[in-house]
Scaffold this active site. Structure first.
Site, mmCIF file in Angstrom:
data_model
loop_
_atom_site.group_PDB
_atom_site.id
_atom_site.type_symbol
_atom_site.label_atom_id
_atom_site.label_comp_id
_atom_site.label_asym_id
_atom_site.label_seq_id
_atom_site.Cartn_x
_atom_site.Cartn_y
_atom_site.Cartn_z
ATOM 1 N N HIS A 154 0.842 -1.200 0.000
ATOM 2 C CA HIS A 154 0.000 0.000 0.000
ATOM 3 C C HIS A 154 0.881 1.256 0.000
ATOM 4 O O HIS A 154 2.095 1.185 0.269
ATOM 5 C CB HIS A 154 -0.914 -0.007 1.229
ATOM 6 C CG HIS A 154 -2.265 0.601 0.967
ATOM 7 N ND1 HIS A 154 -2.479 1.558 -0.005
ATOM 8 C CD2 HIS A 154 -3.487 0.391 1.519
ATOM 9 C CE1 HIS A 154 -3.752 1.903 -0.018
ATOM 10 N NE2 HIS A 154 -4.398 1.197 0.885
ATOM 11 N N ALA A 155 0.281 2.397 -0.280
ATOM 12 C CA ALA A 155 1.013 3.661 -0.224
ATOM 13 C C ALA A 155 1.540 3.866 1.195
ATOM 14 O O ALA A 155 0.873 3.523 2.178
ATOM 15 C CB ALA A 155 0.100 4.810 -0.623
ATOM 16 N N SER A 156 2.716 4.465 1.283
ATOM 17 C CA SER A 156 3.398 4.556 2.581
ATOM 18 C C SER A 156 2.692 5.463 3.586
ATOM 19 O O SER A 156 2.979 5.386 4.781
ATOM 20 C CB SER A 156 4.830 5.058 2.385
ATOM 21 O OG SER A 156 5.552 4.091 1.661
ATOM 22 N N GLY A 205 -2.117 4.059 -9.598
ATOM 23 C CA GLY A 205 -1.278 5.169 -9.161
ATOM 24 C C GLY A 205 -0.951 6.066 -10.340
ATOM 25 O O GLY A 205 -1.652 6.075 -11.349
ATOM 26 N N SER A 206 0.150 6.778 -10.208
ATOM 27 C CA SER A 206 0.468 7.793 -11.207
ATOM 28 C C SER A 206 1.048 7.154 -12.479
ATOM 29 O O SER A 206 1.592 6.042 -12.441
ATOM 30 C CB SER A 206 1.485 8.780 -10.624
ATOM 31 O OG SER A 206 2.652 8.082 -10.283
ATOM 32 N N GLU A 227 -3.950 1.018 -13.663
ATOM 33 C CA GLU A 227 -4.964 2.082 -13.520
ATOM 34 C C GLU A 227 -4.209 3.353 -13.160
ATOM 35 O O GLU A 227 -3.760 3.504 -12.023
ATOM 36 C CB GLU A 227 -5.945 1.730 -12.396
ATOM 37 C CG GLU A 227 -6.728 0.454 -12.609
ATOM 38 C CD GLU A 227 -7.843 0.612 -13.625
ATOM 39 O OE1 GLU A 227 -7.982 1.699 -14.205
ATOM 40 O OE2 GLU A 227 -8.562 -0.367 -13.845
ATOM 41 N N LEU A 228 -4.066 4.250 -14.122
ATOM 42 C CA LEU A 228 -3.135 5.373 -13.926
ATOM 43 C C LEU A 228 -3.869 6.714 -13.829
ATOM 44 O O LEU A 228 -5.051 6.759 -13.534
ATOM 45 C CB LEU A 228 -2.091 5.351 -15.041
ATOM 46 C CG LEU A 228 -1.414 3.985 -15.250
ATOM 47 C CD1 LEU A 228 -0.421 4.035 -16.391
ATOM 48 C CD2 LEU A 228 -0.762 3.488 -13.974
ATOM 49 N N CYS A 261 -8.727 9.922 -9.434
ATOM 50 C CA CYS A 261 -8.295 9.771 -10.823
ATOM 51 C C CYS A 261 -9.420 10.154 -11.779
ATOM 52 O O CYS A 261 -9.172 10.678 -12.850
ATOM 53 C CB CYS A 261 -7.863 8.338 -11.075
ATOM 54 S SG CYS A 261 -9.101 7.134 -10.571
ATOM 55 N N GLU A 358 -2.302 16.588 -15.063
ATOM 56 C CA GLU A 358 -3.307 16.128 -14.108
ATOM 57 C C GLU A 358 -3.232 17.030 -12.875
ATOM 58 O O GLU A 358 -2.155 17.223 -12.310
ATOM 59 C CB GLU A 358 -3.029 14.674 -13.697
ATOM 60 C CG GLU A 358 -4.026 14.168 -12.679
ATOM 61 C CD GLU A 358 -3.773 12.716 -12.234
ATOM 62 O OE1 GLU A 358 -2.612 12.288 -12.176
ATOM 63 O OE2 GLU A 358 -4.765 12.034 -11.955
HETATM 64 P P1 NAP Z 1 2.026 7.007 -6.894
HETATM 65 O O1 NAP Z 1 2.996 7.984 -6.364
HETATM 66 O O2 NAP Z 1 2.185 6.498 -8.254
HETATM 67 O O3 NAP Z 1 1.997 5.805 -5.824
HETATM 68 C C1 NAP Z 1 1.165 4.693 -5.977
HETATM 69 C C2 NAP Z 1 1.819 3.477 -5.350
HETATM 70 O O4 NAP Z 1 3.031 3.181 -6.039
HETATM 71 C C3 NAP Z 1 2.182 3.644 -3.883
HETATM 72 O O5 NAP Z 1 1.984 2.431 -3.215
HETATM 73 C C4 NAP Z 1 3.656 3.988 -3.950
HETATM 74 O O6 NAP Z 1 4.370 3.641 -2.792
HETATM 75 C C5 NAP Z 1 4.111 3.127 -5.116
HETATM 76 N N1 NAP Z 1 5.320 3.629 -5.759
HETATM 77 C C6 NAP Z 1 5.794 4.890 -5.831
HETATM 78 N N2 NAP Z 1 6.930 4.946 -6.551
HETATM 79 C C7 NAP Z 1 7.201 3.687 -6.939
HETATM 80 C C8 NAP Z 1 8.239 3.091 -7.718
HETATM 81 N N3 NAP Z 1 9.223 3.807 -8.229
HETATM 82 N N4 NAP Z 1 8.193 1.757 -7.938
HETATM 83 C C9 NAP Z 1 7.193 1.019 -7.436
HETATM 84 N N5 NAP Z 1 6.180 1.517 -6.694
HETATM 85 C C10 NAP Z 1 6.167 2.829 -6.443
HETATM 86 O O7 NAP Z 1 0.538 7.590 -6.856
HETATM 87 P P2 NAP Z 1 -0.220 8.308 -5.676
HETATM 88 O O8 NAP Z 1 0.314 9.663 -5.477
HETATM 89 O O9 NAP Z 1 -0.272 7.400 -4.484
HETATM 90 O O10 NAP Z 1 -1.708 8.376 -6.270
HETATM 91 C C11 NAP Z 1 -2.128 9.389 -7.118
HETATM 92 C C12 NAP Z 1 -2.107 8.964 -8.564
HETATM 93 O O11 NAP Z 1 -2.845 7.745 -8.704
HETATM 94 C C13 NAP Z 1 -2.795 9.940 -9.481
HETATM 95 O O12 NAP Z 1 -2.051 10.084 -10.659
HETATM 96 C C14 NAP Z 1 -4.137 9.284 -9.766
HETATM 97 O O13 NAP Z 1 -4.740 9.710 -10.943
HETATM 98 C C15 NAP Z 1 -3.775 7.852 -9.774
HETATM 99 N N6 NAP Z 1 -4.938 7.011 -9.523
HETATM 100 C C16 NAP Z 1 -5.461 6.289 -10.551
HETATM 101 C C17 NAP Z 1 -6.609 5.524 -10.360
HETATM 102 C C18 NAP Z 1 -7.221 4.723 -11.468
HETATM 103 O O14 NAP Z 1 -8.057 3.874 -11.178
HETATM 104 N N7 NAP Z 1 -6.867 4.931 -12.711
HETATM 105 C C19 NAP Z 1 -7.209 5.507 -9.096
HETATM 106 C C20 NAP Z 1 -6.644 6.258 -8.079
HETATM 107 C C21 NAP Z 1 -5.499 7.013 -8.298
HETATM 108 P P3 NAP Z 1 4.910 4.756 -1.760
HETATM 109 O O15 NAP Z 1 3.716 5.412 -1.163
HETATM 110 O O16 NAP Z 1 5.697 3.954 -0.783
HETATM 111 O O17 NAP Z 1 5.749 5.721 -2.564
#
Ligand code: NAP
Length: 457
Positions: A154-156, A205-206, A227-228, A261, A358
């Protein structure tokens, strides 16, 4: 250290030591063992466990909602709605999973030929914080009912949510390991993807992180659902019910403090009704009450982290410098917490920052256009393709235009939302694969063809 902070007060709630290699190994071994037993159970045997999960979610919704609110700042009422939706998802798959997993007979020259659906094994779920229960639970229900096990990273910033869910699955009677929450940083993800016991990954995530996960899981040849990010358009045509559209627009942009998102981010409005839309949208936005998310009068909470607020503010400032007009908001709220004023930018053009990137927070961009054709062109003028809303009173036109929009879902005269009964996912830089409904369940199955001779003559 993994730290749980309350973003509405800046208070440190709890610290956790990340799991070391031995603990990760122990948990992966346990998960693999539990999945072997689980996959051999009939789907009817698995069903009651999902029903138990749903029941626990409903019974303790206030408790879970409070953890969500404390860790990521959304209003408590929204958090309760999130938990209820998770319950609905588990009920949906408990009810419909068996028919989705049923063999699919496909006539051929064989005596019998059919598709059978089998689990893949352990599915790694790398999840974001914005709907800390829903994002996980929407993936978990189909993954589990089809006989897989789920390993959550999960997210940290939401470790307490992760642990609460792990405990919930244990209380529901699932064997230890079928839902494992790993308290690890993102640097562990590549190693997990390379582990032979992990069969597939679902990532929400992103977009930049999605690319990195796609590359790592591609190297290991593991199935991915991504799902980005998104920059959903909310198109209002001249023949729409403008006041109804504006009313829904407030919720579509500002619920979850704009951190969704599928939040509507770009309001693309035909010129002839743009002032009317702006006034009604502004009126609705002025009624929002930003404040302590635990208080019932608050309709908007804090953002999830201060640096995310800084990023949003930089985007708002850049868009104003590029010529947009600030109608309301535009500032961080002083004092403790990551609060940001509900913000509306008018006269935004597709070249400006808030239209190109975004915006993950409470900032709306109104883009005025001359025609329906231009509206669709502007709606598609983005690297993303998650959801899209289209407002018009002409159903025939809506049907034609909806097919021209680059999106995984188009909602006509409504706001984009996820629903367990409908597939969810994106196109372009918003990712690939689908969650929810039968397609979400089949993503993490081996769709096996079984051919039985002799050939029919
Ligand atoms: P994020 O920074 O991409 O983080 C998502 C997850 O990935 C977290 O568990 C994070 O862990 C992990 N992570 C981060 N960097 C990583 C790496 N280099 N390698 C592997 N895993 C890594 O996104 P967020 O800020 O949590 O969420 C916001 C984004 O999610 C937005 O862009 C949003 O649009 C998107 N989102 C998309 C959907 C969809 O269904 N399409 C739904 C919700 C959100 P840590 O917390 O430990 O860094």
């Amino acid at each position: 250290m993994i730290a749980s902070f309350n973003p509405a007060t800046d208070e440190l709630l709890q610290r956790f030591t990340p799991y070391d290699v031995n603990e990760i190994e122990r948990r992966l071994a346990e998960a693999a063992k539990a999945q072997k037993v689980w996959r051999n159970m009939g789907i009817q045997e698995r069903r009651p466990y999902l029903q138990n999960v749903a029941q626990l979610l409903r019974t303790h919704k206030e408790r879970y909602a409070r953890i969500i609110t404390l860790e990521m700042g959304k209003p408590l009422a929204e958090a309760i709605g999130e938990v209820e939706k998770c319950a609905l998802n588990f009920e949906y798959y408990a009810e419909n999973g068996a028919s989705m997993m049923a063999d699919h007979v496909m006539p051929s020259s064989a005596s019998d030929s059919r598709l059978v659906y089998e689990p893949l094994g352990l599915v790694l779920a790398v999840m974001p914080w914005n709907y800390p229960f829903w994002q996980v639970m929407r993936a978990a229900a189909p993954i589990l009912i089809s006989g897989n096990a789920i390993v959550l990273k999960h997210a940290s910033n939401v470790p307490q949510c992760a642990l609460a869910m792990e405990q919930l699955f244990s209380q529901a009677g699932l064997a230890s390991g079928l839902f494992t929450a790993l308290l690890v940083g993102s640097s562990e993800v590549d190693r997990l993807l390379a582990d032979d016991r992990i069969s597939a990954v679902t990532f929400t995530g992103s977009t930049p992180v999605g690319r990195s996960i796609a590359a790592s899981s591609g190297r290991a040849l593991k199935k991915q659902v991504l799902e980005l990010g998104g920059s959903d358009p909310f198109v209002v045509l001249a023949d729409a019910d403008v006041e109804a559209a504006a009313n829904v627009a407030v919720k579509a942009r500002f619920s979850n403090t704009g951190q969704s998102c599928i939040s509507a981010k770009r309001f693309i409005v035909e010129h002839s009704i743009a002032d009317r839309f702006r006034d009604a949208f502004l009126e609705g936005t002025l009624k929002l009450v930003t404040g302590d998310p635990l208080q019932s009068q608050s309709t908007m909470g804090s953002m999830a982290r201060r640096e995310l607020r800084d990023e949003l503010h930089a985007q708002v400032k850049a868009t104003i410098e590029q010529g947009a007009k600030l109608l309301i908001g535009g500032h961080a709220i002083e004092g403790p917490g990551a609060f940001y004023e509900p913000t509306i930018l008018d006269h935004v053009t597709p070249a400006m920052t808030a239209a190109r990137e975004e915006t993950f927070g409470p900032a709306a961009a109104i883009i005025r256009v001359e025609s329906a054709e231009q509206a669709i062109a502007v709606a598609n003028q983005t690297p993303f393709g998650l959801g899209a809303a289209l407002w018009t009173s002409d159903p025939d036109r809506a049907r034609i235009l909806s097919r021209q929009m680059d999106a995984g879902a188009v909602f006509i005269n409504g706001m984009v939302a996820s629903d367990p009964r409908l597939p969810f996912g994106g196109t372009k830089q918003s990712g690939y694969g689908r969650e929810l409904a039968h397609l979400g369940l089949h993503e993490f199955t081996n769709i096996k063809t079984v051919w039985t001779g002799p050939v029919r003559t």
